[in-house]
Design a protein around this motif. Structure first.
Motif, PDB file in Angstrom:
ATOM      1  N   PRO A  52       0.732  -1.325  -0.040  1.00  0.00           N
ATOM      2  CA  PRO A  52      -0.116  -0.197  -0.004  1.00  0.00           C
ATOM      3  C   PRO A  52       0.962   1.158   0.074  1.00  0.00           C
ATOM      4  O   PRO A  52       0.638   2.441  -0.631  1.00  0.00           O
ATOM      5  CB  PRO A  52      -0.767  -0.201   1.185  1.00  0.00           C
ATOM      6  CG  PRO A  52      -0.751  -1.421   1.869  1.00  0.00           C
ATOM      7  CD  PRO A  52       0.268  -2.263   1.168  1.00  0.00           C
ATOM      8  N   MET A  53       2.035   1.020   0.589  1.00  0.00           N
ATOM      9  CA  MET A  53       2.939   2.257   0.536  1.00  0.00           C
ATOM     10  C   MET A  53       3.364   2.720  -0.632  1.00  0.00           C
ATOM     11  O   MET A  53       3.638   3.816  -0.985  1.00  0.00           O
ATOM     12  CB  MET A  53       4.179   2.197   1.713  1.00  0.00           C
ATOM     13  CG  MET A  53       3.531   2.699   2.950  1.00  0.00           C
ATOM     14  SD  MET A  53       5.006   2.087   3.935  1.00  0.00           S
ATOM     15  CE  MET A  53       4.672   2.783   5.658  1.00  0.00           C
ATOM     16  N   LEU A  54       3.760   1.516  -1.475  1.00  0.00           N
ATOM     17  CA  LEU A  54       4.142   1.878  -2.811  1.00  0.00           C
ATOM     18  C   LEU A  54       3.111   2.307  -3.688  1.00  0.00           C
ATOM     19  O   LEU A  54       3.501   3.167  -4.545  1.00  0.00           O
ATOM     20  CB  LEU A  54       4.847   0.360  -3.261  1.00  0.00           C
ATOM     21  CG  LEU A  54       6.071   0.188  -2.971  1.00  0.00           C
ATOM     22  CD1 LEU A  54       6.552  -1.193  -3.370  1.00  0.00           C
ATOM     23  CD2 LEU A  54       7.240   1.122  -3.209  1.00  0.00           C
ATOM     24  N   ALA A  55       1.936   1.811  -3.564  1.00  0.00           N
ATOM     25  CA  ALA A  55       0.864   2.187  -4.267  1.00  0.00           C
ATOM     26  C   ALA A  55       0.540   3.653  -4.096  1.00  0.00           C
ATOM     27  O   ALA A  55       0.073   4.405  -4.964  1.00  0.00           O
ATOM     28  CB  ALA A  55      -0.468   1.156  -4.006  1.00  0.00           C
ATOM     29  N   ARG A  56       0.673   3.880  -2.677  1.00  0.00           N
ATOM     30  CA  ARG A  56       0.329   5.194  -2.643  1.00  0.00           C
ATOM     31  C   ARG A  56       1.229   6.419  -3.041  1.00  0.00           C
ATOM     32  O   ARG A  56       1.003   7.596  -3.732  1.00  0.00           O
ATOM     33  CB  ARG A  56       0.269   5.537  -0.922  1.00  0.00           C
ATOM     34  CG  ARG A  56      -0.048   6.971  -0.553  1.00  0.00           C
ATOM     35  CD  ARG A  56      -1.223   7.561  -0.550  1.00  0.00           C
ATOM     36  NE  ARG A  56      -1.686   8.789  -0.021  1.00  0.00           N
ATOM     37  CZ  ARG A  56      -2.617   9.494  -0.024  1.00  0.00           C
ATOM     38  NH1 ARG A  56      -3.589   9.002  -0.699  1.00  0.00           N
ATOM     39  NH2 ARG A  56      -2.691  10.525   0.625  1.00  0.00           N
ATOM     40  N   PHE A  57       2.635   5.955  -3.184  1.00  0.00           N
ATOM     41  CA  PHE A  57       3.625   6.537  -3.497  1.00  0.00           C
ATOM     42  C   PHE A  57       3.696   6.608  -5.035  1.00  0.00           C
ATOM     43  O   PHE A  57       3.375   7.957  -5.719  1.00  0.00           O
ATOM     44  CB  PHE A  57       5.098   5.912  -3.361  1.00  0.00           C
ATOM     45  CG  PHE A  57       6.104   6.487  -3.992  1.00  0.00           C
ATOM     46  CD1 PHE A  57       6.805   7.691  -3.413  1.00  0.00           C
ATOM     47  CD2 PHE A  57       6.344   5.941  -5.373  1.00  0.00           C
ATOM     48  CE1 PHE A  57       7.821   8.394  -4.228  1.00  0.00           C
ATOM     49  CE2 PHE A  57       7.680   6.575  -5.967  1.00  0.00           C
ATOM     50  CZ  PHE A  57       8.236   7.556  -5.353  1.00  0.00           C
ATOM     51  N   MET A  58       3.191   5.656  -5.828  1.00  0.00           N
ATOM     52  CA  MET A  58       3.069   5.807  -7.417  1.00  0.00           C
ATOM     53  C   MET A  58       1.849   6.620  -7.794  1.00  0.00           C
ATOM     54  O   MET A  58       1.718   7.223  -8.700  1.00  0.00           O
ATOM     55  CB  MET A  58       3.056   4.480  -7.945  1.00  0.00           C
ATOM     56  CG  MET A  58       4.139   3.657  -7.916  1.00  0.00           C
ATOM     57  SD  MET A  58       4.475   2.356  -8.658  1.00  0.00           S
ATOM     58  CE  MET A  58       3.170   1.199  -7.627  1.00  0.00           C
ATOM     59  N   ALA A  59       0.682   6.710  -6.798  1.00  0.00           N
ATOM     60  CA  ALA A  59      -0.550   7.277  -7.118  1.00  0.00           C
ATOM     61  C   ALA A  59      -0.286   8.665  -6.892  1.00  0.00           C
ATOM     62  O   ALA A  59      -1.193   9.637  -7.515  1.00  0.00           O
ATOM     63  CB  ALA A  59      -1.505   6.911  -6.105  1.00  0.00           C
ATOM     64  N   THR A  60       0.534   9.269  -6.067  1.00  0.00           N
ATOM     65  CA  THR A  60       0.856  10.726  -5.679  1.00  0.00           C
ATOM     66  C   THR A  60       2.292  11.343  -6.737  1.00  0.00           C
ATOM     67  O   THR A  60       2.298  12.510  -6.572  1.00  0.00           O
ATOM     68  CB  THR A  60       1.231  10.861  -4.439  1.00  0.00           C
ATOM     69  OG1 THR A  60       2.305  10.243  -3.794  1.00  0.00           O
ATOM     70  CG2 THR A  60      -0.109  10.777  -3.608  1.00  0.00           C
TER      71      THR A  60
END
Length: 81
Positions: A52-60
């Motif tokens: 989820p941290m990686l997904a959040r990073f990529m989403a932002t």
């Protein structure tokens, strides 16, 4: 109440990968998991936060979003010989 970037983590079918983390990053993820558990009432092992941290990073990441919108990969393509 703290405002963390991660909220409740959905239960999704995972794909297993193995990574090595520096000890200080692992300590920080462990602490983050503890704070997140207090905020959301969901207890997760620290490794479960990485996706989820990686997904959040990529989403932002604006540049990454721009490349995805254009249908291009963010990685350089190899040129045939």
């Amino acid at each position: 109440m703290t405002k963390l970037k991660l909220g409740a983590i959905p239960d999704d079918k995972p794909i297993k990968v193995s990574i090595e983390l520096p000890a200080d990053v692992h300590r920080d993820i462990t602490t983050y998991a503890e704070v997140l558990a207090r905020e959301t009432g969901q207890s997760h092992e620290p490794a479960k936060l990485i996706a989820p941290m990686l997904a959040r990073f990529m989403a932002t990441d604006r540049e990454f979003a721009k490349l995805r919108k254009q249908g291009r990969s963010a990685s350089p393509r190899s040129v045939p010989d």
